[in-house]
Design an enzyme around this catalytic site. Structure first.
Site, PDB file in Angstrom:
ATOM      1  N   LYS A 138       0.740  -1.105  -0.120  1.00 56.19           N
ATOM      2  CA  LYS A 138       0.016   0.092   0.003  1.00 56.19           C
ATOM      3  C   LYS A 138       0.732   1.266  -0.071  1.00 56.19           C
ATOM      4  O   LYS A 138       2.027   1.234   0.713  1.00 56.19           O
ATOM      5  CB  LYS A 138      -0.971  -0.030   1.220  1.00 56.19           C
ATOM      6  CG  LYS A 138      -1.770  -1.103   1.423  1.00 56.19           C
ATOM      7  CD  LYS A 138      -2.790  -0.922   2.533  1.00 56.19           C
ATOM      8  CE  LYS A 138      -3.828  -2.061   2.612  1.00 56.19           C
ATOM      9  NZ  LYS A 138      -4.489  -2.132   3.770  1.00 56.19           N
ATOM     10  N   HIS A 141       0.884   5.925   3.815  1.00 62.05           N
ATOM     11  CA  HIS A 141      -0.445   6.797   3.964  1.00 62.05           C
ATOM     12  C   HIS A 141      -0.065   7.875   4.875  1.00 62.05           C
ATOM     13  O   HIS A 141       0.896   7.638   5.889  1.00 62.05           O
ATOM     14  CB  HIS A 141      -1.573   5.646   4.667  1.00 62.05           C
ATOM     15  CG  HIS A 141      -2.955   6.423   4.759  1.00 62.05           C
ATOM     16  ND1 HIS A 141      -2.976   7.183   5.675  1.00 62.05           N
ATOM     17  CD2 HIS A 141      -3.791   6.410   3.908  1.00 62.05           C
ATOM     18  CE1 HIS A 141      -4.348   7.605   5.621  1.00 62.05           C
ATOM     19  NE2 HIS A 141      -5.059   7.058   4.704  1.00 62.05           N
ATOM     20  N   HIS A 144       0.465   7.286   8.600  1.00 62.53           N
ATOM     21  CA  HIS A 144       1.728   6.664   9.172  1.00 62.53           C
ATOM     22  C   HIS A 144       2.934   7.793   9.405  1.00 62.53           C
ATOM     23  O   HIS A 144       3.904   7.362  10.115  1.00 62.53           O
ATOM     24  CB  HIS A 144       2.447   5.443   8.360  1.00 62.53           C
ATOM     25  CG  HIS A 144       1.647   4.316   8.392  1.00 62.53           C
ATOM     26  ND1 HIS A 144       1.608   3.246   9.355  1.00 62.53           N
ATOM     27  CD2 HIS A 144       0.687   3.658   7.325  1.00 62.53           C
ATOM     28  CE1 HIS A 144       0.678   2.268   8.888  1.00 62.53           C
ATOM     29  NE2 HIS A 144       0.243   2.455   7.936  1.00 62.53           N
TER      30      HIS A 144
END
Length: 578
Positions: A138, A141, A144
């Site tokens: 992924k 983001h 994080h």
């Protein structure tokens, strides 16, 4: 530190109170900067000596303070002793203050404040900090980001205090989501897209397979089978998973490079897929494992079947869970590192998970579970670019750099820079970090682009601007003046305010080391920048007599050193021009 002033005061107090100086040092606190002239530098609250008394005895504090102050004498270090409401105040000899602070800042360099008597006798420990931990396959983001910069700050601070720190990035690289992703890629994946923009493509595949799985139970069944194959070590499934992992780590490394952050170890849940089976056997051998009717395995942490204290550690198909892998990781790290402290930096939504993790380690017989600590933080709201909602950190970093470049280009005083992109990125990151670190970590906060980029006021841009401005003074005048200095030339109120504030750096570091909150350092650096700005405006170097110019230059250099030290602890790389 505090140039030994705190220790000197404690020595005199110890003779009067018949107590060891070490017992008094932490009771002597620096007095915050005040606009009133002639304010003392340190104070002792009589409360801290009298211990816990009932409220009705509090008026006696004033009497006690006066009685004790009468027994103390001024000496070569303390020039004035006075009393306040329940306090004894100590003013340091001004010339000694000037000479000692400036000399110590320059001599200690990056260690200034860390050699303080507040830290004396501090045992050197082995510390593990687990932070960042994005989910593989992924894109990184923004969710994080906080774990990444907070974990980096904690690791920096612990390292500065002399501890042996291991920085671990524990990647979310295992679990049921990889069953879905593996199945999804077999159905919707394209090799050329994976090559050109790996994480974006995997993100699209993951969204699509989740959508399809909601209507098609066969996809969910295939996903379970794919994850089972992974757990059993099927080569084809593992090969695809390894590819996803390698591509993810490669892209994350670019983000960490931009943030100026490194790790000693890239670990991940996948490393513990086999060891998690050993954990299940261990729980079973201790009689802690309970099988449910559905075939899952649980552990009752309360011992009396309380539903909220029952923790699932194995799925009905025998595959491991996040909790099982975290248990295996903690046990493995103790075996490998024999740590004194292990700190997990994650959002506050995981507080219950860590409470259960530590509790389970304890009931398994691991006393060192008490050395594990969770540092939770709140969420960031409102982080959007001009294109709308943002979920990816890369977009935020690009936006920050672009806006910072535009801001710098519009300011007349901006100098020609050898690498404007790099400067813009560093200044932008400072803006981002300072806005994030100004409040309590546990609090949610509203992100504001307007506030981030203000060059005046309490912002990261202001810190960078102050550092660059002070560095410019050294470049312009430094050659001829930075030899010796006359302390008598630094007795103006503006000089004394800067010196008093520099004196207090150790106390701020001590406070942050106790609660792991960066806000104390942020607040200190912003005040230092404001004091330096006032001093810069009033204490001219140009056209001043050489002796005066040299002394002032020493003062500004010391302020810049401490500013840079504090910024680096926060994870900010100071710029010398902007």
């Amino acid at each position: 530190m505090a140039c030994g002033f705190r220790r000197s005061i404690a020595s005199q107090l110890s003779r009067v109170l018949d107590l060891p100086p070490e017992n008094l040092i932490k009771s002597i606190s620096a007095i915050p900067i005040s606009k009133k002239e002639g304010v003392a530098d340190f104070q002792l609250a009589v409360d801290s000596l009298l211990g816990n008394r009932n409220d009705h005895s509090r008026p006696d504090n004033q009497v006690q303070a006066k009685r004790l102050a009468e027994k103390l004498k001024c000496d070569t270090v303390v020039s004035e002793i006075s009393t306040g409401p329940g306090t004894i105040n100590f003013k340091i000899n001004r010339e000694l203050l000037t000479k000692a602070v400036l000399q110590q800042v320059i001599e200690d360099g990056s260690k200034y404040g860390l050699k303080s008597e507040l830290f004396s006798g501090l045992p050197q420990k082995k510390v593990i900090v687990e932070f960042s931990s994005p989910n593989v396959a992924k894109k990184f983001h923004v969710g994080h980001l906080r774990s990444t910069i907070i974990g980096n700050f904690i690791a920096n601070l612990k390292e500065a205090l002399g501890h042996q720190v291991t920085r671990i990035n524990y990647l979310g690289d295992w679990g049921m989501q990889f069953g879905l992703l593996g199945t999804g890629f077999q159905l919707f994946g394209y090799e050329e897209k994976l090559e050109s923009n790996p994480l974006q493509h995997l993100f699209e595949v993951y969204v699509q397979v989740n959508k399809e799985a909601a209507d098609d139970k066969n996809i969910t069944k295939s996903a379970h089978e794919f994850f089972q194959r992974l757990e059993l070590g099927d080569m084809q499934a593992l090969s695809l998973w390894q590819r996803f992992r390698d591509l993810s780590v490669k892209e994350y490394s670019q983000i960490y490079k931009r943030l100026g952050i490194y790790f000693d170890e890239y670990s991940g849940e996948s490393f513990y897929r086999e060891k998690s089976q050993e954990v299940l056997k261990l729980l079973d051998s201790k009689g802690l494992l309970q099988k449910t009717v559905k075939g899952t395995a649980t552990v009752d942490l309360s011992g009396n079947g309380e539903p909220s204290s029952v923790c699932t550690v194995m799925r009905s198909d025998g595959t491991s869970l996040y909790m099982t892998r975290d248990l295996a990781a903690a046990i493995d790290r103790m075996d490998k590192y024999n740590f004194d402290t292990m700190i997990y930096v994650t959002d506050k939504g995981q507080q219950k998970h860590f409470q259960q993790l530590f509790q389970m380690l304890k009931i398994m017989g691991y006393d060192w579970a008490e050395r594990c600590q969770h540092v939770p933080f709140g969420v960031v709201q409102g982080m959007k670019t001009r294109r709308g909602d943002v979920t990816f950190l890369e977009d935020v970093l690009n936006e920050i750099r672009l806006r910072m470049l535009q801001n710098m280009a519009s300011i007349k005083t901006t100098k020609e820079l050898p690498n404007p992109q790099e400067t813009a990125e560093r200044v932008g990151l400072a803006a981002l970090i300072v806005q994030d670190f100004r409040g309590l970590l546990l609090s949610d906060y509203q992100f504001s682009w307007d506030r981030v980029f203000q060059s005046r006021g309490d912002t990261g841009v202001f810190l960078q601007y102050t550092h660059a401005r002070l560095h410019s003074l050294e470049e312009t005048f430094g050659c001829g003046y930075l030899n010796d200095f006359n302390t008598a030339c630094l007795q103006e109120p503006q000089s004394i305010s800067v010196l008093q504030h520099l004196l207090r750096f150790d106390e701020v570091l001590y406070r942050s080391s106790q609660d792991l909150q960066p806000r104390h350092i942020v607040s200190y650096l912003l005040t230092l920048s404001h004091l330096a700005a006032v001093a810069h405006k009033t204490l001219q170097i140009k056209d001043s007599p050489p002796e005066v110019a040299g002394a002032r230059l020493h003062l500004f250099k010391a302020a810049r050193y401490v500013l840079a030290n504090g910024m680096r602890l926060l994870g900010i790389m100071p710029v010398c021009r902007m």
